[in-house]
Design a protein around this motif. Structure first.
Motif, PDB file in Angstrom:
ATOM      1  N   ALA A 126       3.484  13.686  12.828  1.00  0.00           N
ATOM      2  CA  ALA A 126       2.653  13.917  11.641  1.00  0.00           C
ATOM      3  C   ALA A 126       1.978  12.639  11.153  1.00  0.00           C
ATOM      4  O   ALA A 126       1.318  12.648  10.110  1.00  0.00           O
ATOM      5  N   ASP A 127       2.152  11.544  11.908  1.00  0.00           N
ATOM      6  CA  ASP A 127       1.587  10.244  11.537  1.00  0.00           C
ATOM      7  C   ASP A 127       2.098   9.791  10.171  1.00  0.00           C
ATOM      8  O   ASP A 127       1.346   9.277   9.339  1.00  0.00           O
ATOM      9  N   CYS A 128       3.379  10.006   9.943  1.00  0.00           N
ATOM     10  CA  CYS A 128       4.033   9.568   8.711  1.00  0.00           C
ATOM     11  C   CYS A 128       5.090   8.522   9.038  1.00  0.00           C
ATOM     12  O   CYS A 128       5.565   8.429  10.175  1.00  0.00           O
ATOM     13  N   ALA A 129       5.465   7.751   8.021  1.00  0.00           N
ATOM     14  CA  ALA A 129       6.436   6.684   8.244  1.00  0.00           C
ATOM     15  C   ALA A 129       7.820   7.234   8.535  1.00  0.00           C
ATOM     16  O   ALA A 129       8.512   6.767   9.446  1.00  0.00           O
ATOM     17  N   ASP A 130       8.256   8.226   7.752  1.00  0.00           N
ATOM     18  CA  ASP A 130       9.588   8.803   7.906  1.00  0.00           C
ATOM     19  C   ASP A 130       9.554  10.251   7.439  1.00  0.00           C
ATOM     20  O   ASP A 130       8.521  10.745   6.956  1.00  0.00           O
ATOM     21  N   ALA A 131      10.712  10.917   7.571  1.00  0.00           N
ATOM     22  CA  ALA A 131      10.820  12.318   7.163  1.00  0.00           C
ATOM     23  C   ALA A 131      11.930  12.472   6.130  1.00  0.00           C
ATOM     24  O   ALA A 131      13.009  11.874   6.262  1.00  0.00           O
ATOM     25  N   ILE A 188       3.632  12.759  -0.025  1.00  0.00           N
ATOM     26  CA  ILE A 188       4.708  13.547   0.583  1.00  0.00           C
ATOM     27  C   ILE A 188       4.164  14.932   0.902  1.00  0.00           C
ATOM     28  O   ILE A 188       3.657  15.630   0.011  1.00  0.00           O
ATOM     29  N   ASP A 189       4.252  15.317   2.150  1.00  0.00           N
ATOM     30  CA  ASP A 189       3.783  16.644   2.583  1.00  0.00           C
ATOM     31  C   ASP A 189       2.347  16.907   2.134  1.00  0.00           C
ATOM     32  O   ASP A 189       1.990  18.020   1.722  1.00  0.00           O
ATOM     33  N   GLY A 190       1.526  15.882   2.157  1.00  0.00           N
ATOM     34  CA  GLY A 190       0.130  16.036   1.771  1.00  0.00           C
ATOM     35  C   GLY A 190      -0.120  15.957   0.280  1.00  0.00           C
ATOM     36  O   GLY A 190      -1.278  15.985  -0.155  1.00  0.00           O
ATOM     37  N   ARG A 191       0.930  15.861  -0.538  1.00  0.00           N
ATOM     38  CA  ARG A 191       0.761  15.734  -1.992  1.00  0.00           C
ATOM     39  C   ARG A 191       0.706  14.260  -2.370  1.00  0.00           C
ATOM     40  O   ARG A 191       1.591  13.483  -2.008  1.00  0.00           O
ATOM     41  N   VAL A 192      -0.311  13.882  -3.113  1.00  0.00           N
ATOM     42  CA  VAL A 192      -0.424  12.507  -3.589  1.00  0.00           C
ATOM     43  C   VAL A 192       0.612  12.281  -4.681  1.00  0.00           C
ATOM     44  O   VAL A 192       0.750  13.087  -5.612  1.00  0.00           O
ATOM     45  N   ILE A 193       1.349  11.200  -4.576  1.00  0.00           N
ATOM     46  CA  ILE A 193       2.386  10.876  -5.556  1.00  0.00           C
ATOM     47  C   ILE A 193       1.770  10.022  -6.660  1.00  0.00           C
ATOM     48  O   ILE A 193       1.203   8.952  -6.395  1.00  0.00           O
ATOM     49  N   LEU A 218      15.670  13.177  15.427  1.00  0.00           N
ATOM     50  CA  LEU A 218      14.811  14.364  15.503  1.00  0.00           C
ATOM     51  C   LEU A 218      13.821  14.432  14.336  1.00  0.00           C
ATOM     52  O   LEU A 218      12.627  14.686  14.548  1.00  0.00           O
ATOM     53  N   PRO A 219      14.248  14.197  13.086  1.00  0.00           N
ATOM     54  CA  PRO A 219      13.260  14.144  11.998  1.00  0.00           C
ATOM     55  C   PRO A 219      12.258  12.999  12.161  1.00  0.00           C
ATOM     56  O   PRO A 219      11.088  13.137  11.784  1.00  0.00           O
ATOM     57  N   LYS A 220      12.720  11.870  12.711  1.00  0.00           N
ATOM     58  CA  LYS A 220      11.799  10.755  12.927  1.00  0.00           C
ATOM     59  C   LYS A 220      10.704  11.150  13.911  1.00  0.00           C
ATOM     60  O   LYS A 220       9.537  10.756  13.750  1.00  0.00           O
ATOM     61  N   ILE A 221      11.052  11.941  14.916  1.00  0.00           N
ATOM     62  CA  ILE A 221      10.043  12.424  15.857  1.00  0.00           C
ATOM     63  C   ILE A 221       9.024  13.298  15.126  1.00  0.00           C
ATOM     64  O   ILE A 221       7.812  13.198  15.361  1.00  0.00           O
ATOM     65  N   GLN A 222       9.512  14.159  14.222  1.00  0.00           N
ATOM     66  CA  GLN A 222       8.595  14.967  13.422  1.00  0.00           C
ATOM     67  C   GLN A 222       7.648  14.081  12.619  1.00  0.00           C
ATOM     68  O   GLN A 222       6.444  14.353  12.531  1.00  0.00           O
ATOM     69  N   ALA A 223       8.194  13.032  12.021  1.00  0.00           N
ATOM     70  CA  ALA A 223       7.360  12.122  11.234  1.00  0.00           C
ATOM     71  C   ALA A 223       6.318  11.439  12.112  1.00  0.00           C
ATOM     72  O   ALA A 223       5.149  11.301  11.724  1.00  0.00           O
ATOM     73  N   ASN A 224       6.720  11.011  13.294  1.00  0.00           N
ATOM     74  CA  ASN A 224       5.770  10.367  14.206  1.00  0.00           C
ATOM     75  C   ASN A 224       4.622  11.311  14.551  1.00  0.00           C
ATOM     76  O   ASN A 224       3.451  10.913  14.569  1.00  0.00           O
ATOM     77  N   LYS A 270       0.814  -1.217   0.000  1.00  0.00           N
ATOM     78  CA  LYS A 270       0.000   0.000   0.000  1.00  0.00           C
ATOM     79  C   LYS A 270       0.847   1.266   0.000  1.00  0.00           C
ATOM     80  O   LYS A 270       0.403   2.318  -0.447  1.00  0.00           O
ATOM     81  N   GLY A 271       2.055   1.160   0.515  1.00  0.00           N
ATOM     82  CA  GLY A 271       2.925   2.317   0.548  1.00  0.00           C
ATOM     83  C   GLY A 271       2.797   3.127   1.821  1.00  0.00           C
ATOM     84  O   GLY A 271       1.985   2.824   2.706  1.00  0.00           O
ATOM     85  N   VAL A 272       3.614   4.180   1.922  1.00  0.00           N
ATOM     86  CA  VAL A 272       3.678   4.995   3.130  1.00  0.00           C
ATOM     87  C   VAL A 272       3.640   6.474   2.760  1.00  0.00           C
ATOM     88  O   VAL A 272       3.813   6.848   1.598  1.00  0.00           O
ATOM     89  N   SER A 273       3.432   7.305   3.780  1.00  0.00           N
ATOM     90  CA  SER A 273       3.475   8.759   3.613  1.00  0.00           C
ATOM     91  C   SER A 273       4.735   9.303   4.265  1.00  0.00           C
ATOM     92  O   SER A 273       5.192   8.789   5.298  1.00  0.00           O
ATOM     93  N   LEU A 274       5.289  10.361   3.672  1.00  0.00           N
ATOM     94  CA  LEU A 274       6.467  11.031   4.212  1.00  0.00           C
ATOM     95  C   LEU A 274       6.156  12.502   4.448  1.00  0.00           C
ATOM     96  O   LEU A 274       5.227  13.063   3.861  1.00  0.00           O
TER      97      LEU A 274
END
Length: 577
Positions: A449-454, A539-544, A441-447, A410-414
């Motif tokens: 934002a409910d994203c897999a990674d940053a 990515i950042d709310g943009r559908v890829i 620190l970026p991983k915390i940002q991703a968490n 299904k993929g992930v969001s960044l």
């Protein structure tokens, strides 16, 4: 759970070294209406069998002087008398008296069950107060036998590990809860009577009480306030050899304690009982149960995050890219100036030992950590590292898709991170080091934002990588593009994907890539040993692209799965015996 309808008589054999706390527990059980308490019924026989042990009351005990008559009776005789009147019999034993106890003589029957309790205490506390009673026990320098923990290990083995381990420190800190848990383990009902007793001498006291029980005679029960006085303890230098031997046994018993309920379930329950390899080139290595695993506080990874690492996956009896991972590990160690480094052969053997011990041939992931090693004095200065590197092989059951990895279908969001990726001007990412704050620190940002990674940008604003993986995009012309490895780790999986793309005649580019190019790409995916190839759908709310895994990503994923069976990509794991 307690069975209140049970008609069996319960005989509790409580083995301990800490005399004051075991005596308090004796009084606690004596306070029960249904219990008879026996104080060290094996003591006299132990004195007879150990004539070299000095005690001020030796003659009176052995000869049965007035006041010492009941000590002439055997344990069996005293139990028979007690069982004729009580449903619970509590026998307080010293651990060193175990040789005088015939474990085969007291099996469970239809009417009687024998339960063994091992009462432990931190040997630091025991040794710090040793000299207060040295004039009674007659030994200025304690032995490991006197501390009792080694004897408790033998008792634990003698009862086939069926004993209840009771930490006396926990009992003192939270007596109601611990006593309830103890009674439940013994299959007897708990009663509030166990919390209180009278001060002064007790009917159950052995006649040696005037020499030993001054402190406990001043008590009137367990402290229910859950507050204990903080004591700052000193262990004399001459007691250190005894402490080192005893503490190893104490640590083992602590692992047998009832563990607090963890707020999660392991993705694979086998991960609760792993064996971890820890070793040095000079001292060799050992496999340690997960609950006991650890390294020295003087290790460089603790002192300053001074270590390098690799992740390796196990597929169908093979290790993918083992040679490349070990080459990068050792290159990173060389770049950081490590001395007395494990050889490739030593690391490989440690890997195979760990996999064999855990029975892992598929569906597993290993994290290798190689630290600069243990220091002889706390410092960031490598001059204090004299023991050689420390190798840690941590292997876990970990599927390529799951809660601890990514969703490769299904993929992930960044999300794009505010933190910039380190440049070679600061810490070169081509050294696979353990200084991961720049990634965490970026991983915390991703968490958040409910994203897999940053996604992390370099100092010039171009995409470097994510906090954990390399990045690829497929542009609108079908070209596979990945950021040049100036500010990122040129990952082994990344390089493999480039090779596979050439094999599949997919055009490729390595160059500087802006964040906007990822936003309007047709496909995006990440690469890494842990998660392999993971589609990115947002990515950042943009559908890829179309918002689903793309065709080029799928083709590369399919070919990647064939690598363990291809020549030159994987190393076979030896057979386990």
């Amino acid at each position: 759970m307690t069975d209140p309808t049970s008609s069996k008589i319960t005989v509790i054999h409580c083995w301990s070294a800490p005399r004051s706390r075991s005596t308090a527990l004796l009084y606690s059980f004596e306070a029960r209406d249904d219990c008879c308490a026996l104080d060290e019924p094996l003591y006299r026989q132990w004195m007879i069998d150990n004539p070299q042990i000095p005690r001020p009351y030796r003659t009176e005990m052995i000869e049965g002087a007035p006041g010492w008559e009941k000590e002439q009776l055997s344990l069996s005789d005293r139990l028979q008398t007690a069982m004729s009147r009580h449903r619970v019999i509590f026998c307080k034993h010293m651990a060193k008296h175990a040789p005088q106890f015939d474990f085969k003589q007291y099996p469970d029957t239809e009417t009687v069950r024998h339960k063994h309790v091992l009462l432990i205490r931190d040997p630091v506390a025991v040794l710090s107060s040793w000299k207060q009673s040295s004039e009674v026990h007659g030994e200025d320098i304690p032995t490991a036998s006197e501390i009792g923990l080694l004897d408790l290990l033998q008792i634990h083995a003698a009862v086939s590990n069926a004993a209840v381990v009771l930490n006396s420190d926990g009992l003192v800190q939270n007596p109601p809860q611990i006593l309830k848990e103890l009674c439940d383990s013994l299959n007897i009902p708990y009663t509030e009577q166990m919390m209180r007793w009278k001060s002064g001498p007790h009917e159950c006291d052995g006649p040696w009480a005037p020499w030993w029980y001054h402190q406990v005679h001043q008590s009137v029960g367990w402290n229910e306030s859950n507050h204990t006085e903080t004591r700052y303890r000193t262990v004399p230098v001459e007691f250190q050899p005894c402490l080192q031997v005893s503490y190893a046994a104490y640590q083992y018993f602590m692992t047998l304690q009832k563990q607090p309920v963890i707020p999660f379930e392991y993705e694979d329950p086998r991960n609760a009982h792993l064996l971890v390899y820890v070793g040095t080139p000079s001292r060799g290595g050992r496999l340690i149960p997960r609950i006991q695993a650890g390294i020295s506080p003087w290790d460089s990874s603790v002192q300053g995050g001074d270590a390098v690492w690799e992740g390796i996956r196990v597929y169908r009896g093979k290790l993918l890219h083992l040679d490349q991972h070990l080459r990068r590990l050792l290159n990173s160690a060389k770049a950081l100036g490590f001395q007395q480094v494990h050889t490739k052969e030593q690391i490989t053997q440690a890997i195979f030992q760990t996999l064999a011990a855990n029975g892992m041939r598929d569906g597993a992931h290993m994290r290798l950590t190689l630290t600069r090693g243990e220091k002889y004095s706390s410092s960031m200065n490598p001059v204090f590292n004299v023991y050689g590197t420390t190798l840690i092989v941590l292997a876990e059951w970990k599927p390529t898709q799951g809660r601890t990895t990514y969703d490769n279908v299904k993929g992930v969001s960044l999300i794009s991170a505010s933190q910039r990726r380190n440049s070679p001007n600061t810490v070169d990412s081509k050294i696979h080091h353990n200084n991961l704050i720049n990634n965490i620190l970026p991983k915390i940002q991703a968490n958040l934002a409910d994203c897999a990674d940053a996604i992390m940008l370099d100092v010039d604003g171009y995409v470097a990588e994510t906090n954990a993986t390399n990045l690829f995009l497929v542009d609108q012309d079908g070209v596979l593009v990945t950021p040049s490895p100036d500010h990122c780790l040129p990952g082994i999986t990344r390089n493999t994907v480039l090779d596979l793309a050439r094999e599949l005649n997919i055009p490729i580019q390595e160059r500087r890539v802006s964040l906007a190019e990822f936003h309007f790409a047709e496909e995006v995916f990440t690469t890494g040993t842990m998660g392999e190839l993971t589609p990115v759908t947002c990515i950042d709310g943009r559908v890829i692209g179309s918002g689903v895994r793309g065709p080029i990503t799928t083709r590369l994923q399919d070919v990647y799965q064939t690598l363990p069976e291809r020549d030159g990509y994987a190393t076979a794991i030896p057979e386990f015996y």
